[in-house]
Design a protein around this motif. Structure first.
Motif, mmCIF file in Angstrom:
data_model
loop_
_atom_site.group_PDB
_atom_site.id
_atom_site.type_symbol
_atom_site.label_atom_id
_atom_site.label_comp_id
_atom_site.label_asym_id
_atom_site.label_seq_id
_atom_site.Cartn_x
_atom_site.Cartn_y
_atom_site.Cartn_z
ATOM 1 N N UNK A 59 0.823 -1.215 0.000
ATOM 2 C CA UNK A 59 0.000 0.000 0.000
ATOM 3 C C UNK A 59 0.853 1.260 0.000
ATOM 4 N N UNK A 60 2.052 1.184 0.577
ATOM 5 C CA UNK A 60 2.956 2.332 0.572
ATOM 6 C C UNK A 60 3.587 2.520 -0.805
ATOM 7 N N UNK A 61 3.875 1.412 -1.491
ATOM 8 C CA UNK A 61 4.503 1.492 -2.817
ATOM 9 C C UNK A 61 3.499 1.806 -3.922
ATOM 10 N N UNK A 62 2.221 1.577 -3.680
ATOM 11 C CA UNK A 62 1.216 1.733 -4.744
ATOM 12 C C UNK A 62 1.155 3.145 -5.313
ATOM 13 N N UNK A 63 1.257 4.235 -4.506
ATOM 14 C CA UNK A 63 1.209 5.584 -5.093
ATOM 15 C C UNK A 63 2.359 5.892 -6.040
ATOM 16 N N UNK A 101 7.241 -6.429 -15.512
ATOM 17 C CA UNK A 101 8.570 -6.497 -14.916
ATOM 18 C C UNK A 101 8.644 -5.451 -13.813
ATOM 19 N N UNK A 102 8.321 -5.823 -12.587
ATOM 20 C CA UNK A 102 8.255 -4.833 -11.509
ATOM 21 C C UNK A 102 9.631 -4.367 -11.071
ATOM 22 N N UNK A 103 9.712 -3.088 -10.733
ATOM 23 C CA UNK A 103 10.955 -2.559 -10.159
ATOM 24 C C UNK A 103 11.104 -2.974 -8.700
ATOM 25 N N UNK A 104 9.978 -3.051 -7.970
ATOM 26 C CA UNK A 104 10.000 -3.412 -6.551
ATOM 27 C C UNK A 104 9.269 -4.740 -6.376
ATOM 28 N N UNK A 105 9.872 -5.633 -5.615
ATOM 29 C CA UNK A 105 9.297 -6.942 -5.352
ATOM 30 C C UNK A 105 9.171 -7.126 -3.845
ATOM 31 N N UNK A 133 4.411 7.414 -10.935
ATOM 32 C CA UNK A 133 5.755 7.930 -11.217
ATOM 33 C C UNK A 133 6.597 6.936 -12.001
ATOM 34 N N UNK A 134 5.987 5.835 -12.444
ATOM 35 C CA UNK A 134 6.702 4.869 -13.267
ATOM 36 C C UNK A 134 7.355 3.745 -12.503
#
Length: 529
Positions: free
Chosen positions: A238-242, A270-274, A246-247
């Motif tokens: 939920x913190x990473x969703x916003x 291809x996610x940047x954050x996992x 921003x790409x």
């Protein structure tokens, strides 16, 4: 009789000449010159020199704003650049390019030299842009923090204070964004707070954006965030969703969803954050659904929780699956020796200890305190030698660095002289307060400082500190305790307690108890009396 065409033309020219004469007399000489120049330009009649009185756009100045003039300090193409351009022209089949590169009639060679010099300037500019100002965060990092704050504020009723953790966040950002990133060990609590997570993912976003700006290839996933439970994974997600606007895309992998659904989802992005739990991540890695070999940042949120769940072996398996040398951040509270041992095995290099709160127990985590009793002041020197021998034995086959803290400069000089007389030493400075004790067990670099000059000493660089003379206030002892071993996981603080230090017995015993340290029996007796 009707007038002919020639007569009418003469009349029109006569009127026109009269009008022009009157208009030129009505304006200044400068304006008249401009009007005449405009008239010649429209009629297509120019002087020979006027054909060269303009400049063409160039790749350096595509809108011709400089009118052919160079910027101040702009360097001419170097000899190597001109030679390379001439060589390029010689390889071409065009005979005009085979002439001397200095000939002004050969724009191809000149253009090649200018293009190459421009490339050199662009690389220099990009290198300067890549230099980070480690005194303040970047604008993009602040944009990421604001996006998270605006998205989280309606959910928690505006209680979030992301920018309130600025001091901690800047230290984290400085450690992760440095040219040689250091590992981070946070001892604030068992797991990361919402503010800490926001600063961490925003720092990762800033690093990704800077690498892309420099033309570097960013591996996916860039950040691997390990969590102990599905609930923690949902909170971090939920913190990473916003950040998606921003790409920056993030994916959460946990046992709460079917593995087939997660495999299908990983094929489409291809996610940047996992964000993942160790068990589910290893399952997907074994199925070759995702590749984590190129991960650049790794976060272990709640090291003590992973130990309690008996998944420490899975943490090491994930670390071994990463072929690169990622920057690792660990969140854990002041814990037992098992946590310290696991952290040492994971963080094999220089680390930075951080704590978002100012409690002594958090800032002195993994630092062992030893209080030694000495009957009189005259026996302190022999007690110091005994403690140094114990330190040498415990750090066998390893050179140790020890800081001795005396009350005054006079005491420091006397202590240095006594230690050098009783040991085989090599002096390292002109004042004699820094020397090396040579022993069959190992080497020990000893630095003797008084309390007044302690502020000018980098206490955080020392793993072991021996307080020869306890300060009259426990607060001064706390400053030494919280400042030692900030770049290593473990540390030691030894102190010598005499009968004259009885006033600080009670607060010192309370401090040891609050830091989960063993309280000596003589301190307990003095505390109760």
């Amino acid at each position: 009789m009707a007038k002919g065409d020639d007569a009418l033309a003469r009349k029109r020219n006569r009127v026109r000449r009269k009008r022009l004469r009157s208009s030129e007399n009505a304006v200044s000489a400068r304006v008249a010159a401009i009007i005449a120049n405009k008239r010649r330009r429209k009629s297509g009649k120019r002087r020979g020199c006027e054909g060269m009185c303009f400049s063409l756009p160039t790749p350096d100045d595509p809108f011709n704003e400089r009118h052919g003039k160079k910027r101040k300090g702009e360097e001419e193409p170097t000899d190597d650049t001109e030679d390379a351009a001439a060589t390029t022209g010689a390889k071409d089949n065009n005979p005009l390019k085979k002439k001397d590169g200095s000939n002004k009639k050969q724009p191809p060679a000149k253009a090649g030299a200018k293009a190459k010099s421009k490339a050199i300037r662009e690389r220099a500019t990009e290198a300067e842009e890549g230099r980070v100002d480690f005194d303040r965060p970047s604008k993009f990092l602040v944009v990421c923090l604001n996006a998270i704050r605006d998205a989280v504020a309606p959910e928690d009723g505006g209680r979030s204070s992301i920018h309130g953790a600025g001091d901690w966040g800047v230290e984290l950002w400085r450690s992760c964004s440095a040219p040689a990133p250091s590992y981070v060990l946070d001892t604030s609590g068992a797991t990361a707070t919402m503010e800490q997570t926001a600063w961490l993912v925003s720092t990762a976003c800033d690093i990704v954006a800077r690498k892309e700006r420099l033309g570097m290839v960013v591996s996916c996933p860039f950040l691997l965030y390990l969590v102990p439970s599905q609930e923690k994974a949902a909170q971090v997600r939920s913190i990473c969703k916003p950040l998606k606007s921003l790409g920056i895309h993030s994916v959460s992998l946990h046992p709460g969803a079917s593995i087939e659904h997660q495999i299908a989802g990983l094929k489409t992005c291809e996610p940047e954050f996992l964000i993942a739990t160790p068990e589910r991540l290893l399952e997907l890695v074994l199925l070759k659904a995702i590749d984590i070999s190129s991960v650049s940042m790794m976060v272990i949120d709640g090291l003590k929780c992973f130990l309690d769940l008996n998944v420490s072996d899975k943490i090491f398996s994930i670390r071994d699956a990463i072929s690169s040398n990622p920057q690792i951040t660990i969140f854990t509270g002041p814990s037992d020796k098992n946590v310290a041992t696991m952290a040492k095995n994971l963080l094999r290099g220089r680390i930075t200890k951080l704590s978002i709160n100012d409690s002594v127990s958090s800032r002195s985590a993994f630092v062992t305190q030893h209080v030694h009793f000495c009957t009189s002041e005259d026996l302190k020197t022999s007690k110091v030698k005994e403690i140094l021998e114990q330190i040498l034995q415990s750090h066998a086959k390893k050179s140790s660095k020890v800081l001795l803290v005396a009350a005054t400069n006079k005491n420091a000089q006397q202590l240095s002289s006594s230690l050098k007389r009783g040991n085989c030493t090599v002096t390292d400075d002109s004042h004699g307060n820094s020397f090396t004790i040579c022993s069959s067990v190992g080497l020990m670099n000893v630095h003797v400082k008084d309390r007044e000059n302690l502020a000018m000493t980098d206490v955080e660089e020392f793993e072991t500190v021996l307080v020869v003379d306890l300060p009259p206030s426990v607060d001064e002892y706390k400053e030494i305790l919280t400042g030692v071993a900030r770049h290593t996981i473990g540390g030691e603080v030894h102190s010598i307690f005499c009968n004259t230090d009885a006033p600080v017995a009670k607060p010192l015993a309370e401090l040891l108890a609050n830091c989960s340290q063993e309280v000596p029996e003589f301190l307990k007796k003095l505390e109760s009396s």
